[in-house]
Design an enzyme around this catalytic site. Sequence first.
Site, PDB file in Angstrom:
ATOM      1  N   ASN A 123       0.880  -1.170   0.000  1.00  0.00           N
ATOM      2  CA  ASN A 123       0.000   0.000   0.000  1.00  0.00           C
ATOM      3  C   ASN A 123       0.915   1.217   0.000  1.00  0.00           C
ATOM      4  O   ASN A 123       1.468   1.577   1.026  1.00  0.00           O
ATOM      5  CB  ASN A 123      -0.899  -0.010   1.238  1.00  0.00           C
ATOM      6  CG  ASN A 123      -1.715   1.268   1.371  1.00  0.00           C
ATOM      7  OD1 ASN A 123      -1.737   2.090   0.456  1.00  0.00           O
ATOM      8  ND2 ASN A 123      -2.379   1.431   2.500  1.00  0.00           N
ATOM      9  N   TRP A 124       1.048   1.809  -1.167  1.00  0.00           N
ATOM     10  CA  TRP A 124       1.989   2.945  -1.285  1.00  0.00           C
ATOM     11  C   TRP A 124       1.473   4.200  -0.585  1.00  0.00           C
ATOM     12  O   TRP A 124       2.217   5.168  -0.418  1.00  0.00           O
ATOM     13  CB  TRP A 124       2.230   3.268  -2.761  1.00  0.00           C
ATOM     14  CG  TRP A 124       3.054   2.265  -3.505  1.00  0.00           C
ATOM     15  CD1 TRP A 124       3.501   1.045  -3.061  1.00  0.00           C
ATOM     16  CD2 TRP A 124       3.542   2.402  -4.848  1.00  0.00           C
ATOM     17  NE1 TRP A 124       4.226   0.412  -4.039  1.00  0.00           N
ATOM     18  CE2 TRP A 124       4.267   1.226  -5.148  1.00  0.00           C
ATOM     19  CE3 TRP A 124       3.431   3.391  -5.826  1.00  0.00           C
ATOM     20  CZ2 TRP A 124       4.885   1.028  -6.398  1.00  0.00           C
ATOM     21  CZ3 TRP A 124       4.041   3.194  -7.068  1.00  0.00           C
ATOM     22  CH2 TRP A 124       4.760   2.021  -7.332  1.00  0.00           C
ATOM     23  N   LYS A 125       0.195   4.227  -0.234  1.00  0.00           N
ATOM     24  CA  LYS A 125      -0.408   5.428   0.358  1.00  0.00           C
ATOM     25  C   LYS A 125      -0.141   6.636  -0.571  1.00  0.00           C
ATOM     26  O   LYS A 125      -0.051   6.446  -1.786  1.00  0.00           O
ATOM     27  CB  LYS A 125       0.114   5.636   1.783  1.00  0.00           C
ATOM     28  CG  LYS A 125      -0.058   4.354   2.617  1.00  0.00           C
ATOM     29  CD  LYS A 125       0.179   4.510   4.080  1.00  0.00           C
ATOM     30  CE  LYS A 125      -0.016   3.168   4.764  1.00  0.00           C
ATOM     31  NZ  LYS A 125       0.103   3.242   6.224  1.00  0.00           N
ATOM     32  N   HIS A 176      -9.391   1.548   4.729  1.00  0.00           N
ATOM     33  CA  HIS A 176      -8.125   1.684   5.454  1.00  0.00           C
ATOM     34  C   HIS A 176      -8.328   2.604   6.655  1.00  0.00           C
ATOM     35  O   HIS A 176      -9.081   3.572   6.583  1.00  0.00           O
ATOM     36  CB  HIS A 176      -7.046   2.247   4.524  1.00  0.00           C
ATOM     37  CG  HIS A 176      -5.688   2.143   5.119  1.00  0.00           C
ATOM     38  ND1 HIS A 176      -5.214   3.063   6.037  1.00  0.00           N
ATOM     39  CD2 HIS A 176      -4.724   1.210   4.978  1.00  0.00           C
ATOM     40  CE1 HIS A 176      -4.008   2.688   6.418  1.00  0.00           C
ATOM     41  NE2 HIS A 176      -3.675   1.568   5.796  1.00  0.00           N
ATOM     42  N   GLU A 236      -6.632   4.921   7.835  1.00  0.00           N
ATOM     43  CA  GLU A 236      -6.371   6.340   7.576  1.00  0.00           C
ATOM     44  C   GLU A 236      -7.584   6.998   6.934  1.00  0.00           C
ATOM     45  O   GLU A 236      -7.880   8.171   7.189  1.00  0.00           O
ATOM     46  CB  GLU A 236      -5.117   6.483   6.694  1.00  0.00           C
ATOM     47  CG  GLU A 236      -3.854   6.178   7.494  1.00  0.00           C
ATOM     48  CD  GLU A 236      -2.709   5.574   6.691  1.00  0.00           C
ATOM     49  OE1 GLU A 236      -2.707   5.684   5.449  1.00  0.00           O
ATOM     50  OE2 GLU A 236      -1.819   4.982   7.333  1.00  0.00           O
ATOM     51  N   GLU A 242      -5.404  -4.614  10.465  1.00  0.00           N
ATOM     52  CA  GLU A 242      -4.357  -3.622  10.679  1.00  0.00           C
ATOM     53  C   GLU A 242      -4.637  -2.864  11.966  1.00  0.00           C
ATOM     54  O   GLU A 242      -5.379  -1.860  11.953  1.00  0.00           O
ATOM     55  CB  GLU A 242      -4.316  -2.631   9.514  1.00  0.00           C
ATOM     56  CG  GLU A 242      -4.050  -3.277   8.168  1.00  0.00           C
ATOM     57  CD  GLU A 242      -3.436  -2.291   7.178  1.00  0.00           C
ATOM     58  OE1 GLU A 242      -2.411  -2.643   6.595  1.00  0.00           O
ATOM     59  OE2 GLU A 242      -3.959  -1.171   7.015  1.00  0.00           O
ATOM     60  N   GLY A 285       2.745   2.282  10.827  1.00  0.00           N
ATOM     61  CA  GLY A 285       3.735   3.345  10.677  1.00  0.00           C
ATOM     62  C   GLY A 285       4.406   3.743  11.980  1.00  0.00           C
ATOM     63  O   GLY A 285       5.071   4.775  12.047  1.00  0.00           O
ATOM     64  N   GLY A 316       2.882  -1.079   4.255  1.00  0.00           N
ATOM     65  CA  GLY A 316       2.932   0.353   3.977  1.00  0.00           C
ATOM     66  C   GLY A 316       4.342   0.802   3.671  1.00  0.00           C
ATOM     67  O   GLY A 316       4.875   0.602   2.574  1.00  0.00           O
ATOM     68  N   GLY A 317       4.992   1.411   4.660  1.00  0.00           N
ATOM     69  CA  GLY A 317       6.316   2.003   4.470  1.00  0.00           C
ATOM     70  C   GLY A 317       7.317   1.109   3.757  1.00  0.00           C
ATOM     71  O   GLY A 317       8.048   1.566   2.859  1.00  0.00           O
TER      72      GLY A 317
HETATM   73  P1  13P Z   1       3.113   0.336   7.708  1.00  0.00           P
HETATM   74  O1  13P Z   1       3.595  -0.958   7.098  1.00  0.00           O
HETATM   75  O2  13P Z   1       3.867   1.525   7.229  1.00  0.00           O
HETATM   76  O3  13P Z   1       3.001   0.235   9.196  1.00  0.00           O
HETATM   77  O4  13P Z   1       1.615   0.560   7.171  1.00  0.00           O
HETATM   78  C1  13P Z   1       0.710  -0.469   7.238  1.00  0.00           C
HETATM   79  C2  13P Z   1      -0.478  -0.104   6.432  1.00  0.00           C
HETATM   80  O5  13P Z   1      -1.213   0.809   6.787  1.00  0.00           O
HETATM   81  C3  13P Z   1      -0.728  -0.814   5.195  1.00  0.00           C
HETATM   82  O6  13P Z   1      -1.988  -0.531   4.682  1.00  0.00           O
END
Ligand code: 13P
Length: 253
Positions: A11-13, A96, A98, A168, A174, A236-237
């Site tokens: 998930n590149w966000k 998600h 966020e 999650e 993050g 994510g990251g």
């Molecule tokens: P991180 O791997 O950066 O903690 O993020 C997880 C995430 O939100 C994937 O959707």
Amino acid sequence: MKKRTPMVAGNWKMNKTLSEACELLESLKPELAEVSTVDLVVCTPFIDLPLAKDLLAESNIKVGAQNLHWENSGAFTGEISAPMLKELCDYVIIGHSERRAMFGETDETVNKKVVAALVVGLKPIVCVGETLGENEAGQTEAVVDRMVREGLKGLSQEDAKNLVIAYEPVWAIGTGKTATPDQANDVHKNVVRPILREMFGEEIGEGMRILYGGSVKPGNAAELFNQSDIDGGLIGGASLKTADFVGIVQGAL
Ligand code: 13P
């Protein structure tokens, strides 16, 4: 041997301009070309989707989006619909944390989006997970239970076969704080899985993939993915760097 084919989805966000996306995808492709036993997905920002579709067309990496609107078209400035996405990708992340926390998504809008995605043949990756406060108040089970039931309300067994769930915990996203393999597996196995079995029947519920997301890194991926009910990860990251993403995929092999 795992019962379910593992999946590792990035998930590149809100990261990667077109040129940066091009660079990352070109470097991932050869590194992952030999992987055949793990389903691979990259969920890019909308604007990177046409590029990702072209670059990954002949590859073993599928493309996903990170959101959609539930209406097919109309006066919804700034939104993107399921039919628009269907020409560009196979998967879409829905709900998600966020988006729930910052963009007003609710269980109800998540459900509408899941339905809209399934109607056109997109595969939803539906995210659920409790906040730190909810976790500390002992509400993990109640929150996750509600999100799964409400988010997947009204779906058929056929629909369920095209769904992926991602647990999650918000406090692990993050933050560098990962749920321990036991902690995560406990939620997958004892909260999410039984609801899926109840909603969609033993066989389908047992076959559905439940990914874990939250500070997954090359160093902790294998131990997480080895748990009975952790069927891969939503990353994510670490999905923004070739070496890290490849290292995590190796943890799923
Ligand atoms: P991180 O791997 O950066 O903690 O993020 C997880 C995430 O939100 C994937 O959707």
